[in-house]
Design a protein around this motif. Structure first.
Motif, PDB file in Angstrom:
ATOM      1  N   UNK A 325      72.688 -45.228 -14.200  1.00 39.94           N
ATOM      2  CA  UNK A 325      73.484 -44.674 -13.091  1.00 39.94           C
ATOM      3  C   UNK A 325      74.926 -44.403 -13.498  1.00 39.94           C
ATOM      4  N   UNK A 326      75.527 -45.348 -14.213  1.00 38.61           N
ATOM      5  CA  UNK A 326      76.925 -45.169 -14.613  1.00 38.61           C
ATOM      6  C   UNK A 326      77.073 -43.966 -15.546  1.00 38.61           C
ATOM      7  N   UNK A 327      76.146 -43.848 -16.487  1.00 37.07           N
ATOM      8  CA  UNK A 327      76.196 -42.730 -17.427  1.00 37.07           C
ATOM      9  C   UNK A 327      75.968 -41.406 -16.708  1.00 37.07           C
ATOM     10  N   UNK A 328      75.010 -41.403 -15.779  1.00 40.50           N
ATOM     11  CA  UNK A 328      74.708 -40.153 -15.074  1.00 40.50           C
ATOM     12  C   UNK A 328      75.865 -39.747 -14.170  1.00 40.50           C
ATOM     13  N   UNK A 329      76.514 -40.719 -13.551  1.00 40.82           N
ATOM     14  CA  UNK A 329      77.692 -40.419 -12.720  1.00 40.82           C
ATOM     15  C   UNK A 329      78.820 -39.843 -13.570  1.00 40.82           C
ATOM     16  N   UNK A 330      79.011 -40.418 -14.758  1.00 40.97           N
ATOM     17  CA  UNK A 330      80.052 -39.905 -15.651  1.00 40.97           C
ATOM     18  C   UNK A 330      79.724 -38.488 -16.109  1.00 40.97           C
ATOM     19  N   UNK A 331      78.423 -38.217 -16.373  1.00 40.64           N
ATOM     20  CA  UNK A 331      78.034 -36.862 -16.783  1.00 40.64           C
ATOM     21  C   UNK A 331      78.236 -35.874 -15.642  1.00 40.64           C
ATOM     22  N   UNK A 332      77.922 -36.272 -14.422  1.00 41.77           N
ATOM     23  CA  UNK A 332      78.129 -35.383 -13.270  1.00 41.77           C
ATOM     24  C   UNK A 332      79.606 -35.029 -13.134  1.00 41.77           C
ATOM     25  N   UNK A 333      80.476 -36.004 -13.351  1.00 46.07           N
ATOM     26  CA  UNK A 333      81.920 -35.733 -13.287  1.00 46.07           C
ATOM     27  C   UNK A 333      82.352 -34.788 -14.402  1.00 46.07           C
ATOM     28  N   UNK A 334      81.787 -34.971 -15.587  1.00 47.44           N
ATOM     29  CA  UNK A 334      82.115 -34.095 -16.720  1.00 47.44           C
ATOM     30  C   UNK A 334      81.681 -32.669 -16.438  1.00 47.44           C
ATOM     31  N   UNK A 335      80.475 -32.501 -15.897  1.00 47.43           N
ATOM     32  CA  UNK A 335      79.977 -31.166 -15.565  1.00 47.43           C
ATOM     33  C   UNK A 335      80.876 -30.509 -14.524  1.00 47.43           C
ATOM     34  N   UNK A 336      81.248 -31.270 -13.499  1.00 46.95           N
ATOM     35  CA  UNK A 336      82.089 -30.709 -12.437  1.00 46.95           C
ATOM     36  C   UNK A 336      83.444 -30.251 -12.986  1.00 46.95           C
ATOM     37  N   UNK A 337      84.059 -31.097 -13.813  1.00 46.11           N
ATOM     38  CA  UNK A 337      85.366 -30.728 -14.380  1.00 46.11           C
ATOM     39  C   UNK A 337      85.248 -29.500 -15.275  1.00 46.11           C
ATOM     40  N   UNK A 343      85.956 -21.893 -14.389  1.00 52.44           N
ATOM     41  CA  UNK A 343      86.227 -20.946 -13.312  1.00 52.44           C
ATOM     42  C   UNK A 343      87.715 -20.606 -13.226  1.00 52.44           C
ATOM     43  N   UNK A 344      88.558 -21.609 -13.440  1.00 59.35           N
ATOM     44  CA  UNK A 344      90.002 -21.338 -13.473  1.00 59.35           C
ATOM     45  C   UNK A 344      90.338 -20.377 -14.604  1.00 59.35           C
TER      46      UNK A 344
END
Length: 509
Positions: A325-337, A343-344
């Motif tokens: 879970x911790x790793x997947x949450x960190x990956x989701x944040x990386x993808x979002x950033x 896009x910027x």
């Protein structure tokens, strides 16, 4: 009836002072003082004039009122030519002077049902650009708004800020060359939407949507250069519409990814078109625009690639109870950033001035293309068959090389099929429709299969780079790749099997 030939250019309001100071504008003769024009557009409650691409307006300028009827125009790169009928308005519609039977019958049939739909009000400054006796162009700076007030009390408006170049004497290319010169110093973007079309969009409340490629409109009577020009202008319209749509969404968090995707599609199609028609075109023209279009598409590539990664590979994964879970949450944040940054970057690169210069430059070069006697005499169907056969043979070689199932060779095969698909689409009107449609459907299946493989291969490289920067992401990255591994293995084997009948079997041309 007169034929209005004009080139419409949008610009940001902040650029107006620079436009007025430009040497070609400031030196041009003024046609009186600036005037305010009030226009009311009429249609039936069911918008039956719009459905037939006819616009009817009453313009008030001081004490004078004018009735104007305009019919549909094919516009490309902002340049449009349309029939127009203009006369004094005395309090009642008079369609007696309209000598186009379909338009006259339409207006007569709905005469009693016509009602106001929307208005435009803008200030117009007019100058005359006439550097020689046989050239006269009106330069009209319009600033104001399109507005409407609905029966239920809703008010809507949209700004108008544009430069219209109207040809009174000379050639259409003269308009484009003047626009090119102005755009070298100013942020000018060709605009195909008329004020009437913008008013109807406002009335209907329809948001702009991404524009897909138009069906091919060539015919067998054309020579190769004219066919190329027809297809290229179609791609230019797709490019321009999507660049304009993306510019409406300047917030990186809300930019419509589909506009960027379809803009890039227009660049790929144009590059494929250049290669396809290269034997009939000047080598310098092909080489120059191939490079410029590739560089333009590359400005937006990362944003689209990350959107595909998120939608096709990351979002479908269901990690509940299985992944770290911790790793997947960190990956989701990386993808979002990463998506936000991409896009910027795309927003920054989606510059009105750059896109405008490229669009005007290509439009001008398309008008300048010449046709020699050999090209004039060549049969377009024969030319198409030769080019399609060559592409199919090349793709067959790529398929043979891809039997090793190496990612780089599968990717090369995917590009080969994409170019073959574009070529068949371009030449489609020359051959039996049913056979072409079936062939294209099969090509799309193979292309989608190879596309998924390429997406996974690209994702593997992207995930590896992220893991190298942050080791916490390793379990989640492995989970994502593992989620797609079985499908990836199955489609690798299927890809070549699906390719064989398309490259060796019966062909529709």
């Amino acid at each position: 009836m007169s034929h209005e030939i004009e080139l419409k250019l949008a610009l940001p309001h902040r650029a107006l002072p620079a436009l007025r100071r430009h040497p070609l504008v400031s030196a041009a003769q003024k046609l009186g003082n600036a005037v305010t024009l009030d226009n009311t557009y009429f249609d039936t409650p069911a918008l039956q004039l719009k459905a037939r691409k006819v616009a009817l307006r009453i313009r008030r300028q001081g004490r004078r009122q004018l009735q104007t009827v305009k019919c549909a125009a094919v516009s490309s790169g902002g340049l449009s030519q349309r029939p127009e009928w203009e006369q004094d308005y005395t309090g009642a519609f008079d369609f007696g002077a309209i000598d186009q039977p379909e338009a006259a019958q339409l207006l007569a049939r709905h005469h009693d049902a016509l009602v106001p739909v929307f208005t435009t009000r803008f200030r117009r400054e007019t100058r005359v650009y006439s550097p020689r006796e046989d050239l006269r162009i009106l330069m009209m700076i319009d600033t104001g708004e399109v507005s409407l007030h609905t029966p239920d009390g809703v008010e809507r408006s949209a700004p108008i800020c544009e430069l219209e170049l109207e040809l009174e004497a000379g050639q259409p290319l003269d308009l484009i060359e003047l626009a090119e010169t102005l755009a070298s110093d100013l942020p000018l973007m060709p605009a195909d939407l008329s004020k009437a079309e913008r008013g109807y969009r406002l009335f209907l409340g329809t948001p702009s949507t991404a524009v897909r490629a138009e069906p091919s409109a060539i015919d067998a009577t054309q020579n190769a250069v004219d066919a190329f020009r027809t297809l290229a202008f179609s791609c230019v319209r797709q490019w321009q519409a999507n660049a304009a749509g993306a510019l409406e969404h300047t917030d990186p968090d809300s930019i419509a990814a589909d506009f960027i995707h379809q803009l890039r599609v227009s660049q790929r199609r144009l590059r494929a078109l250049l290669k396809l028609f290269a034997p009939a075109l000047p080598a310098t023209f092909v080489a120059d625009w191939s490079v410029r279009l590739r560089e333009n598409a590359n400005r937006f590539g990362d944003a689209r690639d990350l959107d595909v990664f998120h939608a096709e590979l990351f979002a479908p994964v269901a990690p509940e109870g299985l992944a770290d879970e911790a790793s997947f949450s960190a990956l989701a944040s990386t993808v979002r950033r990463a998506r936000e940054e991409a896009r910027a970057h795309a927003c920054h690169n989606l510059d009105m001035a750059t896109q405008g210069r490229l669009l005007l430059g290509l439009t001008a070069d398309l008008h300048r293309l010449t046709i020699d006697s050999l090209i004039q005499a060549a049969d377009l169907r024969t030319f198409a068959r030769l080019r399609l056969d060559r592409l199919r043979k090349r793709t067959r070689r790529l398929a043979a090389a891809a039997e090793t199932l190496e990612p780089t060779r599968l990717h090369a095969l995917r590009i080969g099929f994409k170019q073959l698909r574009y070529a068949v689409e371009f030449f489609a009107p020359l051959f039996p429709a049913r056979a072409v449609r079936r062939y294209l459907e099969a090509v799309v299946v193979v292309q989608d299969t190879l596309g998924f493989l390429q997406d996974v291969d690209a994702a593997q490289q992207r995930l590896a780079a992220w893991v190298a920067a942050d080791a916490r992401l390793a379990p989640a990255a492995a989970f994502v790749l593992g989620w797609h591994a079985a499908r990836y293995a199955r489609l690798r084997r299927r890809a070549l099997r699906e390719s064989t009948p398309l490259l060796s079997g019966r062909k529709p041309w």
